[in-house]
Each structure stands twice: as C-alpha cells, then as structure tokens.
Enzyme design. Structure first.
Site, PDB file in Angstrom:
ATOM      1  N   ARG A 157     -11.763 -47.106   0.120  1.00  0.00           N
ATOM      2  CA  ARG A 157     -12.786 -47.520  -0.403  1.00  0.00           C
ATOM      3  C   ARG A 157     -12.654 -49.254   0.312  1.00  0.00           C
ATOM      4  NH1 ARG A 157     -14.394 -44.490  -2.939  1.00  0.00           N
ATOM      5  NH2 ARG A 157     -14.469 -44.254  -4.785  1.00  0.00           N
TER       6      ARG A 157
ATOM      7  N   GLU B 105     -22.483 -51.074   1.120  1.00  0.00           N
ATOM      8  CA  GLU B 105     -22.985 -49.414   1.767  1.00  0.00           C
ATOM      9  C   GLU B 105     -24.323 -49.456   1.727  1.00  0.00           C
ATOM     10  OE1 GLU B 105     -18.466 -47.866   1.795  1.00  0.00           O
ATOM     11  OE2 GLU B 105     -20.337 -47.100   0.639  1.00  0.00           O
TER      12      GLU B 105
ATOM     13  N   HIS C 217     -19.571 -43.440   5.883  1.00  0.00           N
ATOM     14  CA  HIS C 217     -19.050 -42.735   4.304  1.00  0.00           C
ATOM     15  C   HIS C 217     -20.312 -41.316   4.218  1.00  0.00           C
ATOM     16  CE1 HIS C 217     -17.946 -44.640   0.133  1.00  0.00           C
ATOM     17  NE2 HIS C 217     -17.744 -42.897   0.098  1.00  0.00           N
TER      18      HIS C 217
END
Length: 320
Positions: A233, A262, A281
């Site tokens: 994270r 993000e 990600h």
C-alpha cells in the site's frame, strides 16, 4: 434479483466473462462508475460488486433491497462496512488470489534494480550498444543477490512466498511481523530490519497505526546501498521523505507498484526520479490472479444469496 457491477473493467478487460452471474439474476454491468453515479445505478440492486468505486453510507441507505456488497479485492476500505452492518448487509472480499503474482512482481522489481534488464534493453534499442567502444556495456552497476539480506515487513502469504523466492536466489531472509512466526527465518524489530537489510520488501496491510511508518527517520537508518520495494500500500511510505532520500543518495533506490494516490497527480515527488522504479499497481493483474478473483467473487455471491455468506469482513452485521 439485480446484481450491479460498478467498475468491472479492471478485473475483466475482456479476457474473462461474468456468465455465471447471469444465471443468478439480472446483471447491470459498468466499466466504471463515478461516486456521483452510484445511487442512480445501484438503487434497485440486491448485490453491489465493486473494486474501487466507494460504497458509502449514503449509497447503502439508498438501496433498500441490498443483500450483499462484494468487493473484488482483498482491501475493503472503499466500503462503509459499519453502515452496511447496521442494516444487516454483509460485505465480502477476496482474501486469497494473487499471492504468487504479487511475489513474482516483487522479484521482477528487484531484478530490474539489480540487473537493469529493461533499462539496458532500451539503451540497445536507442543504438547505444552499437555506438559503444567496448563489446559490452551496462547502464549502471549490476548486483548479485547471493548472500544479500532481504528484510520482509509483513510475513503473510505474499511475504512468505517472497521469502521462499529469495532463498532460491541464495539470499538471507529476515522479517518483521506483528507477531513472530514459527518459520526458519529470523524475526527482527522494524528498526533492526531497516538497519540490516540490503533489500526491504513491504507486504503489510494499511492500518491507522502504520500509515507513513516508513518515514524520514526510518529511511535514514538504511544502508546507503540498500533498496526499498513496496507492492503493498502506498500510504505506508512518507513519499516526500522517500523522494528526498533518493535525491540525496541516502539509499540506492526504490521500486514501487503502489502510491498513496493512484493514478499519481501531476508533479508527484517520486515520478521521474532516476533511482525510483514505478509500475502502475499491476502486480495483481495477471490473468491467473484475476480469474481466481472472479471465481471467488461468484462464490461469495452464491453463498450470500443462499443465506450463508463467506469471506465476511463485517462480522457484526449478524447482530444488527
């Protein structure tokens, strides 16, 4: 029975299908849903399937038929689980799906830091090898992993898989976990781990207690040639502090698959730094991992509709 998939594109960009859900009821599918569109799209839903679209208390209140919120992820902070519990609605997640994919991506990042495969390939494409005076060249130092120490923060399923992969490379493994485990690797405090490790790989969930725990003071204790890797994270790292440390050469580099925001906003302090690799990600995005995630999501919905929900993250809903 109406099932609303609010943001299905990330999980299924076209190489999977939701056929099983169509057998359970009417499926309303959306690639993406903005927060402003949630109530209108979900107000008749019996099941809401979400990945990153927030399911707020306001949305839950506006859905009188709601029987389940199914999160197509492990993290479920985008759902107001307390509000769901108060009206007797279980919230289910997918606890296991991408262990091997995320661990594999972690080592892809480590190997790019040490072997510079992508970077050197780009140099060849630009003609730098053809123009070189010597028969070989590299964009920077290459590093052998044998006997290097990797410190793993968070020894869950992914952390353990990374540790096993590290051992295959001949690395020494140390770890920090909320509670020590009966494993063959040595447990360390966070402070000890950051001081001793050549590579630090973060694999812990985000909590109110550990947000930005990787701060200026902790980074300063790392070896000058050490690397920080995060596939967990983004909020676990003080990104301004990390950017400053990278620019000043406090540590050798970082490789991140996650950021606090993000996609990153323009001017993000870490984007564009030469010694910071960032992937968007996508450690979890393998076809195999997404297939497992979809299968578990379908199982979650089937079980909930039968009155026996599984993978429930708001267990208190039964007491409502």
């Amino acid at each position: 029975m109406q099932i609303v998939i609010t943001d299905g594109y990330t999980l299924n960009p076209g190489d999977l299908n939701w056929d099983t859900l169509h057998q359970l009821g009417e499926v309303k599918y959306y690639d993406r849903t903005s927060p402003q569109e949630m109530i209108q799209r979900c107000k008749e839903a019996h099941v809401i399937v979400t990945n990153k679209t927030p399911v707020t208390a306001e949305t839950i209140k506006a859905c009188p038929h709601l029987k389940l919120v199914a999160v197509t992820a492990t993290g479920y902070n985008i759902v107001d689980v307390e509000a769901a519990g108060k009206v007797g609605v279980p919230v289910c997640n997918v606890p296991i799906y991408g262990t091997h994919s995320v661990a594999q991506h972690t080592f892809a990042l480590i190997l790019e830091l040490t072997n510079r495969v992508g970077q050197n390939s780009q140099r060849v494409s630009k003609g730098d090898w053809s123009a070189a005076k010597d028969w070989c060249f590299t964009s920077g130092p290459l590093i052998e992993l044998l006997d290097k120490t990797i410190g793993i923060v968070g020894l869950g399923r992914i952390g353990e898989q990374v540790a096993r992969m590290a051992e295959a490379f001949g690395m020494k493994v140390i770890y920090h976990n909320r509670s020590p485990k009966q494993v063959g690797w040595k447990s360390r405090t966070v402070g000890e781990l950051f001081k001793e490790s050549d590579f630090i790989s973060v694999h812990c969930p985000l909590t109110s207690e550990n947000e930005k725990f990787i701060n200026e003071q902790l980074i300063a204790t790392m070896k000058p040639k050490a690397f920080l890797i995060n596939t967990s994270r983004g909020q676990l790292i003080d990104e301004e502090a990390l950017a400053n440390a990278l620019q000043k050469g406090v540590i050798a580099g970082a490789a991140l698959d996650v950021l606090s925001k993000e996609p990153p906003p323009k001017g993000h302090p870490l984007v564009g730094l030469k010694n910071c690799l960032i992937t968007p990600h996508n450690a979890w995005l393998s076809f195999e991992a997404r297939k497992r995630m979809m299968a578990t999501t379908v199982e979650n919905i089937q079980a909930a509709l039968k009155g026996n929900p599984i993978h429930v993250v708001n267990q208190g809903y039964l007491k409502s």
